[in-house]
Write an enzyme that holds these catalytic residues in place. Sequence first.
Site, PDB file in Angstrom:
ATOM      1  N   ASP A  67       0.900  -1.156   0.000  1.00  0.00           N
ATOM      2  CA  ASP A  67       0.000   0.000   0.000  1.00  0.00           C
ATOM      3  C   ASP A  67       0.931   1.196   0.000  1.00  0.00           C
ATOM      4  O   ASP A  67       1.606   1.465   0.992  1.00  0.00           O
ATOM      5  CB  ASP A  67      -0.870   0.000   1.269  1.00  0.00           C
ATOM      6  CG  ASP A  67      -1.857   1.158   1.247  1.00  0.00           C
ATOM      7  OD1 ASP A  67      -1.444   2.268   0.846  1.00  0.00           O
ATOM      8  OD2 ASP A  67      -3.016   0.961   1.615  1.00  0.00           O
ATOM      9  N   HIS A  68       0.986   1.899  -1.127  1.00  0.00           N
ATOM     10  CA  HIS A  68       2.073   2.882  -1.252  1.00  0.00           C
ATOM     11  C   HIS A  68       1.952   4.021  -0.243  1.00  0.00           C
ATOM     12  O   HIS A  68       2.908   4.740  -0.008  1.00  0.00           O
ATOM     13  CB  HIS A  68       2.198   3.382  -2.697  1.00  0.00           C
ATOM     14  CG  HIS A  68       1.220   4.442  -3.076  1.00  0.00           C
ATOM     15  ND1 HIS A  68      -0.056   4.161  -3.486  1.00  0.00           N
ATOM     16  CD2 HIS A  68       1.329   5.790  -3.095  1.00  0.00           C
ATOM     17  CE1 HIS A  68      -0.682   5.286  -3.758  1.00  0.00           C
ATOM     18  NE2 HIS A  68       0.128   6.297  -3.523  1.00  0.00           N
TER      19      HIS A  68
ATOM     20  N   HIS B 273      -5.741   2.735   1.416  1.00  0.00           N
ATOM     21  CA  HIS B 273      -5.016   3.907   1.924  1.00  0.00           C
ATOM     22  C   HIS B 273      -5.681   4.522   3.162  1.00  0.00           C
ATOM     23  O   HIS B 273      -5.031   4.792   4.165  1.00  0.00           O
ATOM     24  CB  HIS B 273      -4.915   4.984   0.849  1.00  0.00           C
ATOM     25  CG  HIS B 273      -4.370   4.491  -0.458  1.00  0.00           C
ATOM     26  ND1 HIS B 273      -3.395   3.532  -0.541  1.00  0.00           N
ATOM     27  CD2 HIS B 273      -4.663   4.829  -1.737  1.00  0.00           C
ATOM     28  CE1 HIS B 273      -3.097   3.312  -1.812  1.00  0.00           C
ATOM     29  NE2 HIS B 273      -3.866   4.085  -2.561  1.00  0.00           N
TER      30      HIS B 273
HETATM   31  C1  BG6 Z   1      -3.880   5.174  -6.031  1.00  0.00           C
HETATM   32  C2  BG6 Z   1      -5.232   5.345  -6.640  1.00  0.00           C
HETATM   33  O1  BG6 Z   1      -3.820   4.010  -5.265  1.00  0.00           O
HETATM   34  O2  BG6 Z   1      -3.592   6.295  -5.210  1.00  0.00           O
HETATM   35  C3  BG6 Z   1      -5.303   6.626  -7.437  1.00  0.00           C
HETATM   36  O3  BG6 Z   1      -5.525   4.240  -7.489  1.00  0.00           O
HETATM   37  C4  BG6 Z   1      -4.884   7.803  -6.596  1.00  0.00           C
HETATM   38  O4  BG6 Z   1      -6.603   6.842  -7.970  1.00  0.00           O
HETATM   39  C5  BG6 Z   1      -3.557   7.518  -5.906  1.00  0.00           C
HETATM   40  O5  BG6 Z   1      -4.763   8.938  -7.441  1.00  0.00           O
HETATM   41  C6  BG6 Z   1      -3.225   8.609  -4.909  1.00  0.00           C
HETATM   42  O6  BG6 Z   1      -1.912   8.452  -4.480  1.00  0.00           O
HETATM   43  P1  BG6 Z   1      -1.048   9.703  -4.047  1.00  0.00           P
HETATM   44  O7  BG6 Z   1       0.237   9.117  -3.591  1.00  0.00           O
HETATM   45  O8  BG6 Z   1      -0.938  10.597  -5.251  1.00  0.00           O
HETATM   46  O9  BG6 Z   1      -1.829  10.364  -2.943  1.00  0.00           O
END
Ligand code: BG6
Length: 521
Positions: A207-208, A270
Amino acid sequence: MGPATTGEAIHVEPAPASELVNPYARPVGPATIVIFGAAGDLTKRKLIPALCNLWSENLLAQGCAIVGVGRTALDTATYRKRVAEDVAKYATHQLPPSVVEDVISRLYYVAADFTDPASYALIAAELSRIDAQHATGGNHLYYLSTAPEYFAPIVEQLGAAGLVEESNGAWRRVIVEKPFGVDLESARVLNADLRRVLREEQIYRIDHYLGKETVQNILVFRFANGMFEPIWNREYIDNVQITVAESIGVETRGGYYDTAGALRDMVPNHILQLLALVAMEPPTSFEAEAVREEKAKVLRAIQPMTPERVLTHTVRGQYGEGSVDGRQVAAYRSEDRVPRGSHTETFAAMQLSVDNWRWADVPFYLRTGKRMARRVSEISIQFRRPPLLLFRNTPVEHLSRNVLVIRVQPDEGITLRFGAKIPGPSVRMSNVAMDFRYKDHFQQAPSTGYETLIYDCIKGDPTLFQRADMVEMGWAIVAPLQEVWSALPPRSFPNYAAGTWGPKEADELLERDGRKWRRIE
Ligand code: BG6
């Protein structure tokens, strides 16, 4: 400290140089990183730039190689050329040419059909040649960055080809990208498919958001400081608000997004990860299992929603046309590859309850959406108001809540807002802020957010990755919303203009409890 509205300049001590060099960050051991989906977007925008950053910080071993596996017919020379061009475009900062050259010289490409055993025989042959050439010790990190329908077939084929067997001291691990299933049932099936071939310790569900420094800092902020934890509970906290707002629309991802929607795309992963970090009990250590178990307990404590509660305590929205950053933008239904009558939500808000001793009766309000007024991810902890008694005969009629804001992005930092007396003869109050901003204090190394995660996986540290049960619990929490929302198509879409904070029902969700979303400037 300065008036909240003016943000007066203050002198900030930069961190001493000794704090900026991390003595604990040593190069990881040797390994070959095999990226499935090598020609895809994530690989070029995030993974390769992250590997370049790791290399430039000396955090990868000399015995390191990268193998891109993709369906496109390419040879290594052409792939290297492409990657060099992509790095110039997507690197987080200007990299010394030697770094790019070093990374490219360790990069290979194998064209493969992800479901064909013959391709895996080819991959196996290439890997044993590359392992020998680069002295990688036969350690393999397989990064699944393909369309999700290939996750299980790739792992099955890797298993059949003997590529995940750990022998002679070599390790074999698999990072599985998001989305991990589309609902509880499919996540369970995927977990079972992976577990048929791999041991749980070999599976790294990514989960990034957990790769973001500010997200990792939630644990440090809570548990390495003595002053916050004693008031981090229902006695002092009135409500918690989590906002993950994006100003972008669906861009080129309309095809995927229309099958997913805001709920699936952002909440079970997230947003619930952020919630778990804010609400968890102190772990007994920072060992992976101790941390993950406390997070899992929070998810387990979230009260399941009844269908009635879904109707009263959740809100969905879809953007119509509007203006973002002074630019006129199209409605969701006019975006590329989105059906004109789409019922997919681009905004979701809800109130959840965490049923445990610490949080009973403290609402957790969550909201996320595309094409909102600003890009901002933040957690706002709203404290209870003190009694007004002391100010009975003064012009003070209303006391604002003290608020602690953890800004995940952009403008990363932490702000504490409280009331102060306006100088002068009568007692009048204004809200002021104490502000910590990362960029004032630390020189942050440019990062894609994937560096820590790749580094940790090679090290074999799963703390920042999701366990099977956590992923399933995330889906279980949103399952009632998925059911009710799909059974009752929305009647009012589009119901918020692009460039706003979402539909008015999202405001009403809090207003009827006498609360408001924090106003984000
Ligand atoms: C991704 C979603 O997991 O996270 C995207 O699929 C979203 O729709 C993105 O834009 C948001 O990540 P960050 O790091 O830009 O907040």
